[in-house]
Design an enzyme around this catalytic site. Structure first.
Site, PDB file in Angstrom:
ATOM      1  N   TYR A   1      39.928  64.296   0.612  1.00  0.00           N
ATOM      2  CA  TYR A   1      40.597  63.028   0.876  1.00  0.00           C
ATOM      3  C   TYR A   1      42.112  63.255   0.965  1.00  0.00           C
ATOM      4  CZ  TYR A   1      35.919  61.294  -0.097  1.00  0.00           C
ATOM      5  OH  TYR A   1      34.565  61.074  -0.067  1.00  0.00           O
TER       6      TYR A   1
ATOM      7  N   ARG B   1      25.226  61.851 -11.022  1.00  0.00           N
ATOM      8  CA  ARG B   1      23.822  61.767 -10.618  1.00  0.00           C
ATOM      9  C   ARG B   1      22.899  61.409 -11.772  1.00  0.00           C
ATOM     10  NH1 ARG B   1      26.064  65.969  -7.770  1.00  0.00           N
ATOM     11  NH2 ARG B   1      25.662  66.054  -5.532  1.00  0.00           N
TER      12      ARG B   1
END
Length: 325
Positions: free
Chosen positions: A150, A293
């Site tokens: 990013y 996760r």
């Protein structure tokens, strides 16, 4: 805008016993969204729904945190489950910006505009303004997302930054945008509250960003007011190789930065078992373990971890549940 879905999604992790809950990748301006439906904090209108969520999270014993982000050249993309590709104007896409006019590659074909100095100052203003709103929204932990290809990462990595001005070329120039942005955020974020930075500690690409450079950047960020380095890696290029993906595969970055810089660190990356997380902390490899996760799979993972490690459940299990479990 945050909705009831976010209240239930994040609130469930608070009820499940998480000590810290970080709302991830929240855009500081519309151009900084990864996809058109990304969460944002560029407007005062965003604050109200977040206050409700953070009040619930705090009430149930967790610390509400937020990760402020700008997607840079990886913006204007379809959601991952809808193709994860650059969007055309007809599909709702928009002009993207980055350190240099280089597309990420692969499915993200869109070439960003190289940022001017005025663009740089404008985005840094947006990070500072979003940090102010985060405080008003009741967050107690703030993180600058400077990883995963990013905007910040695109400045400090030599594979994506080809500038020739004061924000490109040398190591000192390439890290300038990230350090200055953190300084702007620290200027509005109280010293009494934690300010973290997520880094990609290696590009996993020949000629790319290295773990040694991450240690040096972490030193600069500590001087600029960072309290913790969140140690991730990669995702700055589709050309990465020798990616040792597996349980705890990034913990060594956290351990090295913690040891060499003397700053608190967070470990991430396929940390799934209570004993594994406990060993990381007990072994001095990190100060905090962050799970993604595993907490998506099981919002009650902290309760199960406490039981597995023989901790008292009374401190993390809600009273209405405790008698029965």
């Amino acid at each position: 805008m945050a909705t009831d879905w976010h209240l239930v999604h994040l609130g469930a992790r608070a009820v499940g016993g998480a000590g810290l809950i970080i709302a991830e990748a929240t855009a500081v301006e519309p151009r900084g969204r990864i996809s058109p439906t990304d969460a944002g904090l560029w407007s005062d209108q965003h604050i109200g729904p977040l206050v409700r969520i953070n009040s619930f999270v705090s009430k149930h014993g967790s610390v509400p945190g937020i990760q402020l982000a700008h997607a840079g050249r990886k913006a204007s993309a379809a959601r991952p489950w809808e193709g994860d590709h650059s969007l055309t104007e007809e599909e709702g896409g928009w002009e993207t910006i980055a350190s240099s006019a280089l597309a990420f590659g692969d499915k993200l074909w869109k070439v960003p505009k190289e940022m001017t100095i005025q663009d740089i100052r404008g985005v840094q203003d947006a990070f500072a303004s979003a940090a102010n709103r985060a405080l008003d929204a009741g967050y107690k932990w703030l993180e600058l997302h400077a990883a995963h290809g990013y905007l910040c990462h695109s400045f400090y990595s030599p594979i994506s930054n080809k500038r020739t001005d004061q924000y490109g070329g040398s190591f000192e120039n390439r890290i300038r945008f990230t350090v200055e942005t953190l300084e702007r955020m620290r200027g509005v974020w109280p010293e009494s509250l934690p300010l973290a930075v997520r880094l990609s500690c290696s590009d996993w690409v020949d000629g790319g960003w290295t773990p040694e450079e991450s240690i040096e950047l972490a030193r600069k960020l500590k001087e600029a007011g960072a309290d913790l380095i969140d140690c991730s890696s990669g995702f700055g290029s589709p050309d990465h190789k020798n990616y040792p993906f597996g349980p705890g595969w990034q913990v060594h970055f956290s351990e090295a930065i913690r040891r060499e810089v003397g700053i608190a660190t967070a470990a991430v990356g396929l940390i799934t078992e209570p004993s594994q997380a406990n060993d990381i902390i007990a072994g001095g490899k990190a100060d905090i373990v962050l799970l993604a996760r595993q907490m998506l799979k099981d919002p009650y993972w902290p309760q199960h971890a406490a039981k597995a490690l023989n901790h008292d459940l009374k401190s993390i299990v809600p009273a209405p549940y405790l008698r029965w479990i």
